[in-house]
Design an enzyme around this catalytic site. Structure first.
Site, short mmCIF file in Angstrom:
data_model
loop_
_atom_site.label_atom_id
_atom_site.label_comp_id
_atom_site.label_asym_id
_atom_site.label_seq_id
_atom_site.Cartn_x
_atom_site.Cartn_y
_atom_site.Cartn_z
N HIS A 16 0.70 -1.39 -0.12
CA HIS A 16 0.00 0.17 0.05
C HIS A 16 0.80 1.20 0.08
CE1 HIS A 16 -3.25 -2.69 2.39
NE2 HIS A 16 -3.66 -2.42 1.14
N LYS A 40 -18.22 -4.92 8.61
CA LYS A 40 -16.93 -5.78 9.18
C LYS A 40 -16.52 -5.54 10.46
CE LYS A 40 -15.62 -7.03 4.52
NZ LYS A 40 -14.16 -6.82 3.43
N ARG A 89 -1.69 -6.61 -7.53
CA ARG A 89 -0.71 -7.40 -7.22
C ARG A 89 -0.36 -8.58 -8.05
NH1 ARG A 89 -3.39 -8.85 -1.72
NH2 ARG A 89 -4.95 -8.95 -3.11
N SER A 127 -3.24 -7.62 3.33
CA SER A 127 -3.47 -7.47 4.78
C SER A 127 -3.93 -8.66 5.34
CB SER A 127 -4.64 -6.37 5.16
OG SER A 127 -4.38 -5.29 4.49
#
Length: 159
Positions: A16, A40, A89, A127
């Site tokens: 990030h 969440k 990614r 993450s």
């Protein structure tokens, strides 16, 4: 030019941070929009994630860190940005990110989404991978900024 980089950043990874730094050099101004998702339960509260990003980007100028809830295009409009930035990614990210970009474009044709590929040495980072390694006491110093590493070690009681 201002670019919006939205995400949950739970936690902020070096991948990030790499995108923030590169976007900053390409566009000059980066609005890092930290998602507050009521559906969440993040590992770190919103305020702590913002603090982690603030500390990790203090060497840069032209960085604004905000919180947002709801649609990214609404956040983009309120933030008066020119572009929305998303990171890639691997090819597996592309299909999902393209779908989100098309959805955003259908909601607000004013906003283009641009993609930056992460540097190869960060391509394994997510993450969730970082949290998994930290949970079991693995070395995360090459995965996250030092402030985040300290917070993760504290979170999983590996001090």
């Amino acid at each position: 030019m201002r670019v919006l980089y939205p995400g949950s950043f739970d936690p902020l990874t070096l991948g990030h941070l790499d995108l923030i730094e590169r976007a900053n050099s390409l566009f000059g101004e980066v609005v890092v929009a930290v998602l507050k998702n009521p559906d969440k339960t993040p590992s770190f509260p919103l305020e702590q994630r913002i603090s982690q990003i603030t500390e990790s980007t203090q060497h840069l100028t032209g960085i604004e860190i905000i919180e947002f809830e709801g649609l990214t295009v609404r956040c983009a409009a309120e933030s008066r940005v020119d572009l929305i930035l998303r990171g890639l990614r691997a090819m597996s990210d592309f299909e999902y990110e393209l779908q989100i970009a098309h959805t955003n474009r259908s909601l607000a044709a004013d906003f283009e989404t641009i993609f930056l590929a992460t540097q190869a040495h960060h391509s394994f980072l997510s993450s969730s991978v970082v949290k998994e390694v930290a949970r079991y006491g693995g070395n995360i110093s090459h995965m996250v900024p030092s402030v985040v590493a300290k917070d993760l070690i504290r979170l999983f009681n590996h001090e």
